[in-house]
Design a protein around this motif. Sequence first.
Motif, PDB file in Angstrom:
ATOM      1  N   LYS A  24     149.737  58.101  20.513  1.00  0.00           N
ATOM      2  CA  LYS A  24     150.982  57.744  21.197  1.00  0.00           C
ATOM      3  C   LYS A  24     150.710  56.882  22.425  1.00  0.00           C
ATOM      4  O   LYS A  24     151.408  55.894  22.681  1.00  0.00           O
ATOM      5  N   LEU A  25     149.671  57.249  23.206  1.00  0.00           N
ATOM      6  CA  LEU A  25     149.305  56.433  24.362  1.00  0.00           C
ATOM      7  C   LEU A  25     148.887  55.031  23.925  1.00  0.00           C
ATOM      8  O   LEU A  25     149.195  54.043  24.597  1.00  0.00           O
ATOM      9  N   GLY A  26     148.172  54.950  22.813  1.00  0.00           N
ATOM     10  CA  GLY A  26     147.777  53.646  22.295  1.00  0.00           C
ATOM     11  C   GLY A  26     148.968  52.806  21.876  1.00  0.00           C
ATOM     12  O   GLY A  26     148.992  51.592  22.073  1.00  0.00           O
ATOM     13  N   ASP A  27     149.985  53.463  21.314  1.00  0.00           N
ATOM     14  CA  ASP A  27     151.205  52.742  20.950  1.00  0.00           C
ATOM     15  C   ASP A  27     151.950  52.254  22.188  1.00  0.00           C
ATOM     16  O   ASP A  27     152.516  51.161  22.190  1.00  0.00           O
ATOM     17  N   LEU A  28     151.971  53.072  23.231  1.00  0.00           N
ATOM     18  CA  LEU A  28     152.721  52.718  24.429  1.00  0.00           C
ATOM     19  C   LEU A  28     152.017  51.663  25.279  1.00  0.00           C
ATOM     20  O   LEU A  28     152.657  50.733  25.790  1.00  0.00           O
ATOM     21  N   TYR A  29     150.712  51.819  25.482  1.00  0.00           N
ATOM     22  CA  TYR A  29     149.986  50.975  26.437  1.00  0.00           C
ATOM     23  C   TYR A  29     148.991  50.020  25.792  1.00  0.00           C
ATOM     24  O   TYR A  29     148.380  49.221  26.488  1.00  0.00           O
ATOM     25  N   GLY A  30     148.800  50.103  24.507  1.00  0.00           N
ATOM     26  CA  GLY A  30     147.845  49.249  23.823  1.00  0.00           C
ATOM     27  C   GLY A  30     146.536  49.987  23.598  1.00  0.00           C
ATOM     28  O   GLY A  30     146.049  50.701  24.470  1.00  0.00           O
ATOM     29  N   ARG A  31     145.992  49.831  22.405  1.00  0.00           N
ATOM     30  CA  ARG A  31     144.776  50.561  22.043  1.00  0.00           C
ATOM     31  C   ARG A  31     143.584  50.183  22.909  1.00  0.00           C
ATOM     32  O   ARG A  31     142.801  51.033  23.307  1.00  0.00           O
ATOM     33  N   LYS A  32     143.455  48.909  23.198  1.00  0.00           N
ATOM     34  CA  LYS A  32     142.306  48.455  23.985  1.00  0.00           C
ATOM     35  C   LYS A  32     142.333  49.051  25.380  1.00  0.00           C
ATOM     36  O   LYS A  32     141.307  49.517  25.886  1.00  0.00           O
ATOM     37  N   ARG A  33     143.483  49.073  26.019  1.00  0.00           N
ATOM     38  CA  ARG A  33     143.602  49.619  27.373  1.00  0.00           C
ATOM     39  C   ARG A  33     143.288  51.120  27.385  1.00  0.00           C
ATOM     40  O   ARG A  33     142.567  51.606  28.254  1.00  0.00           O
ATOM     41  N   PHE A  35     141.474  52.738  25.227  1.00  0.00           N
ATOM     42  CA  PHE A  35     140.047  52.867  24.931  1.00  0.00           C
ATOM     43  C   PHE A  35     139.201  52.613  26.182  1.00  0.00           C
ATOM     44  O   PHE A  35     138.278  53.373  26.483  1.00  0.00           O
ATOM     45  N   LEU A  36     139.525  51.561  26.935  1.00  0.00           N
ATOM     46  CA  LEU A  36     138.769  51.247  28.144  1.00  0.00           C
ATOM     47  C   LEU A  36     138.930  52.323  29.212  1.00  0.00           C
ATOM     48  O   LEU A  36     137.963  52.688  29.886  1.00  0.00           O
ATOM     49  N   SER A  38     139.536  55.485  28.639  1.00  0.00           N
ATOM     50  CA  SER A  38     138.780  56.657  28.192  1.00  0.00           C
ATOM     51  C   SER A  38     137.278  56.467  28.421  1.00  0.00           C
ATOM     52  O   SER A  38     136.583  57.418  28.784  1.00  0.00           O
ATOM     53  N   ILE A  39     136.778  55.250  28.259  1.00  0.00           N
ATOM     54  CA  ILE A  39     135.366  54.978  28.549  1.00  0.00           C
ATOM     55  C   ILE A  39     135.088  55.143  30.039  1.00  0.00           C
ATOM     56  O   ILE A  39     134.070  55.724  30.434  1.00  0.00           O
ATOM     57  N   LEU A  40     135.991  54.661  30.894  1.00  0.00           N
ATOM     58  CA  LEU A  40     135.814  54.802  32.343  1.00  0.00           C
ATOM     59  C   LEU A  40     135.828  56.275  32.768  1.00  0.00           C
ATOM     60  O   LEU A  40     135.035  56.684  33.614  1.00  0.00           O
ATOM     61  N   VAL A  41     136.709  57.067  32.175  1.00  0.00           N
ATOM     62  CA  VAL A  41     136.755  58.500  32.489  1.00  0.00           C
ATOM     63  C   VAL A  41     135.460  59.170  32.056  1.00  0.00           C
ATOM     64  O   VAL A  41     134.891  59.994  32.785  1.00  0.00           O
ATOM     65  N   PHE A  42     134.962  58.808  30.885  1.00  0.00           N
ATOM     66  CA  PHE A  42     133.696  59.364  30.400  1.00  0.00           C
ATOM     67  C   PHE A  42     132.543  58.981  31.319  1.00  0.00           C
ATOM     68  O   PHE A  42     131.703  59.819  31.672  1.00  0.00           O
ATOM     69  N   LEU A  43     132.482  57.713  31.736  1.00  0.00           N
ATOM     70  CA  LEU A  43     131.412  57.270  32.629  1.00  0.00           C
ATOM     71  C   LEU A  43     131.481  57.957  33.987  1.00  0.00           C
ATOM     72  O   LEU A  43     130.447  58.317  34.556  1.00  0.00           O
ATOM     73  N   ALA A  44     132.689  58.141  34.506  1.00  0.00           N
ATOM     74  CA  ALA A  44     132.837  58.836  35.787  1.00  0.00           C
ATOM     75  C   ALA A  44     132.365  60.285  35.668  1.00  0.00           C
ATOM     76  O   ALA A  44     131.677  60.798  36.560  1.00  0.00           O
TER      77      ALA A  44
END
Length: 63
Positions: A24-33, A35-36, A38-44
């Motif tokens: 749902k978040l991917g539909d609302l804000y775009g899959r790429k955004r 995904f990026l 989620s990668i930033l949260v993982f790195l933090a």
Amino acid sequence: MRGPTSPVRVRFTPDQPHLHVYGKLGDLYGRKRVFLVSILVFLAGSADCGLPQTMTQLIAGPR
């Protein structure tokens, strides 16, 4: 009578609710955004676990 439960099914069953949320978040804000972000949260989180010098600092967190 049903056979034994597949280990793959047992492993991925708890992940199912997250798929709908991220879909749902991917539909609302775009899959790429999404995904990026989620990668930033993982790195933090990884950096937060990697920076402490002792086990006590890891458990207690920043003070």
